[in-house]
Design a protein around this motif. Structure first.
Motif, PDB file in Angstrom:
ATOM      1  N   LYS A 188       0.675   8.420   5.463  1.00 48.23           N
ATOM      2  CA  LYS A 188       0.780   9.705   5.998  1.00 48.23           C
ATOM      3  C   LYS A 188      -0.977   9.104   7.108  1.00 48.23           C
ATOM      4  O   LYS A 188      -2.380   9.197   6.222  1.00 48.23           O
ATOM      5  N   ILE A 189      -1.132   9.386   7.816  1.00 47.14           N
ATOM      6  CA  ILE A 189      -1.952   9.331   9.016  1.00 47.14           C
ATOM      7  C   ILE A 189      -2.109  10.357  10.441  1.00 47.14           C
ATOM      8  O   ILE A 189      -1.295  11.027  11.048  1.00 47.14           O
ATOM      9  N   ASP A 248       4.627   9.388   7.585  1.00 46.90           N
ATOM     10  CA  ASP A 248       4.231  10.062   9.350  1.00 46.90           C
ATOM     11  C   ASP A 248       2.622  10.301   9.559  1.00 46.90           C
ATOM     12  O   ASP A 248       2.104  10.344   9.268  1.00 46.90           O
ATOM     13  N   ILE A 249       3.053   9.717  10.936  1.00 46.19           N
ATOM     14  CA  ILE A 249       2.164   9.016  11.375  1.00 46.19           C
ATOM     15  C   ILE A 249       1.511  10.116  12.692  1.00 46.19           C
ATOM     16  O   ILE A 249       2.447  10.183  13.857  1.00 46.19           O
ATOM     17  N   LYS A 250       0.221  10.923  13.060  1.00 44.96           N
ATOM     18  CA  LYS A 250       0.246  11.406  14.801  1.00 44.96           C
ATOM     19  C   LYS A 250      -1.082  11.418  15.339  1.00 44.96           C
ATOM     20  O   LYS A 250      -1.896  11.632  14.089  1.00 44.96           O
ATOM     21  N   VAL A 251      -1.170  11.092  16.237  1.00 43.76           N
ATOM     22  CA  VAL A 251      -2.427  11.260  16.633  1.00 43.76           C
ATOM     23  C   VAL A 251      -2.574  11.990  18.087  1.00 43.76           C
ATOM     24  O   VAL A 251      -2.144  12.082  19.029  1.00 43.76           O
ATOM     25  N   ILE A 299       0.774  -0.925  -0.273  1.00 43.34           N
ATOM     26  CA  ILE A 299      -0.070   0.186  -0.133  1.00 43.34           C
ATOM     27  C   ILE A 299       0.797   1.075   0.477  1.00 43.34           C
ATOM     28  O   ILE A 299       1.227   1.634   1.116  1.00 43.34           O
ATOM     29  N   LYS A 300       0.409   1.651  -1.257  1.00 42.26           N
ATOM     30  CA  LYS A 300       1.514   3.272  -1.533  1.00 42.26           C
ATOM     31  C   LYS A 300       0.360   4.879  -1.663  1.00 42.26           C
ATOM     32  O   LYS A 300      -0.119   4.206  -1.935  1.00 42.26           O
ATOM     33  N   ASP A 301       1.053   5.737  -0.960  1.00 48.04           N
ATOM     34  CA  ASP A 301       0.809   6.705  -0.933  1.00 48.04           C
ATOM     35  C   ASP A 301      -0.200   7.246  -0.430  1.00 48.04           C
ATOM     36  O   ASP A 301      -1.215   7.720  -1.086  1.00 48.04           O
ATOM     37  N   LEU A 302      -0.597   6.421   0.670  1.00 51.55           N
ATOM     38  CA  LEU A 302      -2.061   6.427   1.704  1.00 51.55           C
ATOM     39  C   LEU A 302      -2.158   7.538   2.493  1.00 51.55           C
ATOM     40  O   LEU A 302      -1.423   7.285   3.762  1.00 51.55           O
ATOM     41  N   THR A 303      -3.537   8.272   2.309  1.00 47.94           N
ATOM     42  CA  THR A 303      -3.646   9.273   3.790  1.00 47.94           C
ATOM     43  C   THR A 303      -5.079   8.873   4.371  1.00 47.94           C
ATOM     44  O   THR A 303      -5.938   8.531   3.639  1.00 47.94           O
ATOM     45  N   ILE A 304      -4.763   8.938   5.568  1.00 45.47           N
ATOM     46  CA  ILE A 304      -5.764   8.251   5.968  1.00 45.47           C
ATOM     47  C   ILE A 304      -5.745   9.499   7.225  1.00 45.47           C
ATOM     48  O   ILE A 304      -4.994  10.276   7.741  1.00 45.47           O
ATOM     49  N   GLU A 305      -7.118   9.857   6.955  1.00 42.64           N
ATOM     50  CA  GLU A 305      -7.509  10.716   8.579  1.00 42.64           C
ATOM     51  C   GLU A 305      -9.014  10.514   9.512  1.00 42.64           C
ATOM     52  O   GLU A 305      -9.610  10.176   8.516  1.00 42.64           O
ATOM     53  N   GLY A 306      -8.154  10.278  10.795  1.00 41.85           N
ATOM     54  CA  GLY A 306      -9.685   9.881  11.837  1.00 41.85           C
ATOM     55  C   GLY A 306     -10.279  11.533  12.369  1.00 41.85           C
ATOM     56  O   GLY A 306     -10.015  11.325  13.654  1.00 41.85           O
ATOM     57  N   ILE A 307     -11.301  11.646  12.255  1.00 42.94           N
ATOM     58  CA  ILE A 307     -11.872  12.657  13.410  1.00 42.94           C
ATOM     59  C   ILE A 307     -12.882  12.590  14.294  1.00 42.94           C
ATOM     60  O   ILE A 307     -13.834  12.347  13.363  1.00 42.94           O
TER      61      ILE A 307
END
Length: 646
Positions: free
Chosen positions: A172-173, A197-200, A136-144
């Motif tokens: 990127k998460i 780059d992962i940030k919670v 899995i490449k170049d995936l962006t995940i955003e969870g609000i």
């Protein structure tokens, strides 16, 4: 259908997928799917909670089956997961995936490239991986929004379990909310994360209050043992292997890289859970939390990396858990390493740097093995190792009184040498297992002090699960301590004569593997016993300036309570003669100990190449059982030893 209006108070069931330009759900309306299924709402590719409101744009409702968590063990029964992409051995299972939540990307032949998964609703997963091999490449995940369970992976960015094998590149998460982890990995999965780059970020105080009213015990994780938080970034369970390379991983609070509820080994010397971190930055970006946490049969390895926390860099807990650092820098506002109920796992450091605002390493009533070679270390309060009676209140609703135990000599405990007992770790019966705390320092220069204030033998901790009564991670909270939801904490422990899993730190496996099989950590905790402990220090080609001593420790308060919980681990020492708390010092291979104050020890070995010195070159004052002695190379001294300077 272009438009749909569901009247106020109406009950409406979506039985199949639908698309609209405008969807209106009236106040008090009930919207659902057939039993066993859920209806997921997306607007312009963003998942939202299906609740009263007006939605316009590319509005889609997807009706699919709930998913069973791919996590095994205690969490195996949870079957209400929702997700945008559900992966199995045959590829993305479109029949149970909310594909409308994945936009601007491509899926083909075990590969997913580009695109984004965005959720602004509660309890929704980006990826649920049950099996199969994927790149899995170049995936962006955003969870609000909020999650509900970071053991079963309910409402996290990625959950990978079963026998899945996934490699992420340029992932990127960004997640924000209560229990909205970036990633949960379990089963026997193998996950590799590169160039990512992962940030919670955790929940706000307002969100905590709101969620607590609806779901008590789910909103916050105020850990007595050194921190506060609502959301971990990464959590490993069962028996997975996770590799992080060339990435930045951040969490606002609680913890960045966690292991929890790890599988017990079926063979002695086995690590069931592994986390490998190479050339990464691992940071707490808020006020509290840990950089990494290892528990049970977990081995966490850092190479060429950086760990930062305003609280503690590493927590190393239970049974044979171990953390290794190679060419890695760890910085912490309070403690670089905190050990809890560790039994011969411990900490291995080579070519690394460790810095702390207070004590470098705190060891409350357990027996880790510590090895440091060619490392730079410095403690803000000049205490390198603090071995002392545990001050963790645990399940005690009234808190825990501290500093109130009067040492009474245990006639079976020898303060002049290593002590061994028959112990049970997991389900293995181990003969002649070392129950003292041992630390080796090689090729180093150290400025700092070493204290052992352990008093008497302590009763074993009796618990209903690896994290307290009620099962996995479930802690009762009648106390006002703020313990809510799940915790990384308390278990119980001793240490090892046969080498720990993987052998002595950095070495080959050692000792005959005892007969036995895996046992849940909660059962192992019930079978453990604490003993009086010696602190055994070996210095190999190391120059030390400082105090090494048995001591009596004091807190600034008489009791650790909800109001005084920041005083946990905050210890102040007064050197004194040993009772059950022997201190054994071995100087080898050209080592020197420059004594900076009164030091009470119980054994001192000085090889032919080493020596004991005063800061100004004046003669050392040394008494053995009250008799003046001149410390000489090539000799060993035992008894009640005072080493000091004029």
């Amino acid at each position: 259908m272009k438009n749909l209006t569901i009247a106020a108070g109406e009950s409406y069931i979506f039985t199949e997928n639908a698309a609209f330009e405008k969807l209106v759900i009236g106040e008090g309306a009930s919207v659902s799917a057939p039993e066993g299924k859920y209806a997921a709402l997306t607007v312009d590719g963003v998942q939202l909670d299906l609740k009263p409101g007006e939605y316009t744009g590319d509005v889609k409702v997807t009706v699919v089956d709930y998913q069973l968590t791919p996590i095994t063990g205690k969490e195996a029964g949870r079957k209400d997961l929702e997700g945008a992409l559900v992966l199995d051995k045959d590829g993305v299972d479109e029949s149970v995936s909310v594909l409308a939540g994945y936009v601007d990307g491509k899926i083909e032949d075990g590969a997913i490239s580009g695109g984004r998964l965005v959720s602004h609703g509660d309890f929704f997963n980006g990826i649920i991986a049950k099996s199969g091999k994927y790149v899995i490449k170049d995936l962006t995940i955003e969870g609000i929004g909020h999650g509900d369970d970071d053991f079963a992976g309910h409402g996290v960015g990625i959950i990978a379990g079963g026998d899945s094998e996934i490699e992420f590149d340029n992932l990127k998460i960004y997640n924000q909310g209560i229990l909205r982890n970036a990633m949960v990995v379990g089963g026997t999965a193998t996950v590799t994360v590169k160039n990512s780059d992962i940030k919670v970020m955790g929940g706000t105080p307002e969100q905590i209050q709101e969620v607590t009213k609806i779901r008590p015990r789910k909103a916050q994780q105020a850990m007595i043992c050194g921190g506060w938080g609502t959301t971990r970034c990464i959590n490993l369970l069962n028996s997975p292997t996770v590799n992080f390379e060339d990435s930045v991983i951040q969490c606002e609070n609680w913890g960045v890289l966690a292991t929890d509820d790890t599988a017990a080994p079926t063979e002695w010397g086995q690590y069931t859970t592994r986390m490998n971190v190479k050339n990464c930055e691992v940071k707490i970006c808020g006020d509290h939390g840990y950089g990494t946490y290892a528990i049970g049969a977990a081995l966490t390895t850092f190479k060429d990396s950086y760990i930062f926390s305003p609280d503690m860099a590493m927590k190393i807990a239970n049974e044979t858990a171990k953390v290794t650092l190679e060419n890695t820098k760890a910085e912490a506002g309070r403690f670089a390493a905190m050990f809890k109920s560790n039994q011969g796992g411990g900490l291995y450091c080579k070519d690394s740097e460790l810095y702390s605002g207070r004590s470098l390493m705190i060891i409350p009533s357990c027996y880790p093995e510590i090895y440091m070679e060619n490392c730079k270390i410095r403690a803000g309060n000049n205490t390198i190792i603090q071995l002392y009676d545990s001050d963790d209140p645990g399940m005690n609703s009234d808190g825990k009184e501290v500093d109130n135990v009067v040492p009474v000599k245990d006639p079976e405990h020898d303060v002049t040498k290593e002590n061994y007992h028959d112990v049970k770790i997991f389900s293995f019966d181990l003969k002649d297992y070392c129950t003292d705390c041992r630390a080796t320092f090689k090729d180093m220069e150290i400025f700092g002090n070493f204290y052992n204030s352990i008093t008497n033998a302590q009763k074993p901790m009796m618990m209903g699960g690896p994290h307290g009564p009620g099962g996995p991670g479930q802690q009762a909270d009648p106390s006002g301590f703020g313990l809510a939801g799940k915790d990384d904490g308390p278990h119980s422990a001793p240490q090892n004569r046969p080498n720990p899993p993987g052998g002595a730190p950095g070495g080959a496996p050692g000792g005959e593997p005892p007969k036995g099989g895996g046992m849940p950590p909660m059962m192992a905790a019930m079978n453990q016993k604490n003993y009086p402990q010696n602190l055994i220090l070996t210095f190999d080609n190391t120059k030390l300036k400082g105090i090494i001593s048995a001591s009596r420790s004091k807190h600034a308060v008489d009791k650790i309570t909800s109001d005084t919980r920041q005083e946990i681990y905050q210890i102040y020492d007064t050197p004194c003669e040993a009772v059950n708390n022997g201190v054994i010092v071995r100087l080898t291979n050209g080592s020197s100990w420059t004594v900076w104050g009164r030091s009470y020890i119980t054994a001192l070995t000085i090889d032919e190449t080493s020596g004991v010195y005063s800061p100004d070159g004046s003669p050392i004052i040394m008494k053995v059982d009250g008799v003046d002695v001149v410390p000489e190379p090539g000799k060993t001294y035992t008894g009640n030893i005072l080493v000091t300077v004029r």
